[in-house]
Design a protein around this motif. Sequence first.
Motif, PDB file in Angstrom:
ATOM      1  N   VAL A 125       0.885  -1.571   0.064  1.00 37.88           N
ATOM      2  CA  VAL A 125      -0.152   0.187   0.174  1.00 37.88           C
ATOM      3  C   VAL A 125       1.166   0.956  -0.162  1.00 37.88           C
ATOM      4  N   TYR A 126       1.958   1.046   0.870  1.00 32.73           N
ATOM      5  CA  TYR A 126       2.611   2.565   1.290  1.00 32.73           C
ATOM      6  C   TYR A 126       4.022   2.409  -0.011  1.00 32.73           C
ATOM      7  N   PHE A 127       4.141   1.242  -0.456  1.00 35.54           N
ATOM      8  CA  PHE A 127       5.448   1.899  -0.969  1.00 35.54           C
ATOM      9  C   PHE A 127       5.176   1.257  -2.820  1.00 35.54           C
ATOM     10  N   TYR A 128       4.880   0.282  -3.222  1.00 34.81           N
ATOM     11  CA  TYR A 128       5.312  -0.516  -4.351  1.00 34.81           C
ATOM     12  C   TYR A 128       3.559  -0.225  -5.292  1.00 34.81           C
ATOM     13  N   ILE A 129       2.700  -0.113  -4.876  1.00 26.95           N
ATOM     14  CA  ILE A 129       1.709   0.384  -5.574  1.00 26.95           C
ATOM     15  C   ILE A 129       1.628   2.128  -5.804  1.00 26.95           C
ATOM     16  N   PRO A 130       1.891   2.890  -5.139  1.00 24.15           N
ATOM     17  CA  PRO A 130       2.086   4.255  -5.074  1.00 24.15           C
ATOM     18  C   PRO A 130       2.778   4.687  -6.463  1.00 24.15           C
ATOM     19  N   LEU A 131       4.573   3.575  -6.219  1.00 24.31           N
ATOM     20  CA  LEU A 131       5.690   3.268  -7.193  1.00 24.31           C
ATOM     21  C   LEU A 131       4.873   3.446  -8.263  1.00 24.31           C
ATOM     22  N   THR A 132       4.180   2.199  -8.594  1.00 23.87           N
ATOM     23  CA  THR A 132       3.931   1.831 -10.137  1.00 23.87           C
ATOM     24  C   THR A 132       3.199   3.043 -10.667  1.00 23.87           C
ATOM     25  N   LEU A 133       2.198   3.282  -9.568  1.00 27.24           N
ATOM     26  CA  LEU A 133       1.115   4.618 -10.107  1.00 27.24           C
ATOM     27  C   LEU A 133       2.295   5.327 -10.869  1.00 27.24           C
ATOM     28  N   PHE A 134       2.605   6.031  -9.730  1.00 29.13           N
ATOM     29  CA  PHE A 134       4.543   6.819 -10.687  1.00 29.13           C
ATOM     30  C   PHE A 134       5.032   6.708 -11.851  1.00 29.13           C
TER      31      PHE A 134
END
Lengths: 283, 363
Positions: free
Chosen positions: A11-20
């Motif tokens: 939730v705090y790392f992979y998903i935001p990173l992927t979206l970015f």
Amino acid sequence: MVIERPWKRWVYFYIPLTLFVIGTLFPFYWMLITAIRPDAELYRSWRAVNNAPFWTLHPTLEHFRDLFEKTTFPHWLWNTFFIAVISTGISLFCGLLAGYALARLKFPMAGALGTSIFVTYLVPPTLLFIPLADIIRNFQLGNTPWALILTYPTFLIPFCTWLLMGYFKTIPKELEECARIDGATRFGAMVRIIFPIAVPGILSAGIFAFTLSWNEFIYALVFLSSPERKTVPVGVVSEMIRGDIYFWGQLMAGALLGSIPVALVYSFFVEYYVTGLTGSVKG
Amino acid sequence: MAQVLLKDLNKKYDEVHAVKDVNLHIRDKEFIVLVGPSGCGKSTTLRMVAGLEEITAGEIAIGDRVVNDLPPKDRDIAMVFQNYALYPHMTVYDNMAFGLKMRKFPKAEIQKRVQDAAEILGIQDLLKRKPRQLSGGQRQRVAVGRAIVRHPQVFLFDEPLSNLDAKLRVQMRVELKRLHDRLETTAIYVTHDQVEAMTLGDRVVVMKDGWIQQVGEPLELYTKPSNRFVAGFIGSPAMNFVDVGIQGSDSSLTAQGTGIRLAIPPVNASQLGPYKGQRVTLGIRPEDLHIAAGGDQAGYVFDAVVDVVEPLGSEILLDVKAGPNSLVARVEPTVRLKVHDGVRLAVNPDRLHFFDMTSEKAI
Ligand SMILES: Nc1ncnc2c1ncn2[C@@H]1O[C@H](COP(=O)(O)OP(=O)(O)O)[C@@H](O)[C@H]1O
Ligand SMILES: [Mg+2]
């Protein structure tokens, strides 16, 4: 000890990173599929059967061919490269010496000089091009590469100076003092000890300066007029939009080719570049 | 090898007068240590000798050359810095060879000198490494090696051991001393650590607020401090100070403080005569205090209460209170005393120190 739950990492790392990453890379993807899309597919109605806006069904290189055969794109590429390299060189040279002086030498008004160099960097080019245009005309440099080679340093030198000054300040001054005791002159110590240590800083200043001049738009638009003298950003925009007709395929092909050198430079030096911005050696 | 002369040396920064009228004659082959609390101007003095700071006023001579206007490279000196200042982009060999290369020595000579220095310092195996691959102690050796390959006239050290851990520091201290005995090169060494100063220096210069307080051999500083600052700075634990009034007749003066009354020994009587009726500072070193026994004369004992007991194995440090005065006594490890015990202490009458209250000078 904190036990980390896997879902938190997601939730705090992979998903935001992927979206970015998706958000950042999508324009490039769009550029690519448009550049290789045949006109028939490009200008098809949204309601047509088989319409696939995010995918190209019959990739083609015709836009690239047109770009090289029907426009002066190779000239633009060369102009951009030539102007970027020379103005980066000039700016790096001045920035190195000025940054070193501001970081190390004690002279009256050093602080004020440093600040005023920085302030010149803050003057927007949209304001500055008016007086600069006057100067360029007086020196009869209009419509030559020198118009840009000599104006880009107005923002590149302050930039390089500040970046390098910051970097020089992180290098312990004892290194240089020791070299001077060991038998080097001040200039010798700078060239033999400080510059080699500052390579990451110099490279990142160079990359930044190169990118800034490669992408520069306003001065290039104002100071150059003949089609074959233009740089890539201006050429692509001014020659591939005729009236209200957009030649999307060629436009994107040109943009893609124009961004490749910058991407290459970055990926090649990325490590230096990161250390250049985050700090340097310990003595 | 050369003597170094500092004459009326002054350094002013914009707001700070960092070094004040320093006069010092450093003899040929001497190991001299500048010591003092942080900010007292030691480094500034050293850096002026090196040519890294401009001299505001005064004169520096190395050998028989006045060097005021010479750049550092022409002063024939070598310096070791606290942070070692090794060139990070060069190997150990190149670090040590740099000074010789700059001076255009022939290659074979450079090689020989670097090898010799590496051997002396036990770093032959490290010559191909980069500084970041070395431990703190090894970097220190390389920094020293880089200084000695040049065979300079003077070595300058600015707190070279301060970044090492305690054990390594003691070891390097001994090695530096041995190195100096072997090379016999004049050395100026800056430290804030009085133990380093006492153990290394042929002579020690104590500084405070930019002034030289006293110059002397280590034992001389210890036994005959010229003022209260030196007395308190040199020695650990520090000297005890007690405010006392001088009373009595010329033949039997006493020092009367709150909670302490001591006879003034005959050796001090004549100097203290003029202070009769005035207050002075009495100084007693911890080892000059002991538990009173039958042999101690009545005038030289006083009563105190134990405040803290610090057993160190080879000795015990007793923190005691005599009235409002806190004193430290260094006593035999066999002494058995607990906190709040009463104890009768005796002073060593030959080793009392007295200081003027206003000038703080030794009486
Ligand atoms: N470059 C400088 N500019 C201004 N003041 C300085 C400078 N260098 C040292 N000083 C001041 O001079 C005094 C002596 O400093 P220094 O010689 O470094 O002391 P230390 O005995 O600890 O080595 C200090 O008060 C310090 O703040
Ligand atoms: Mg210092």
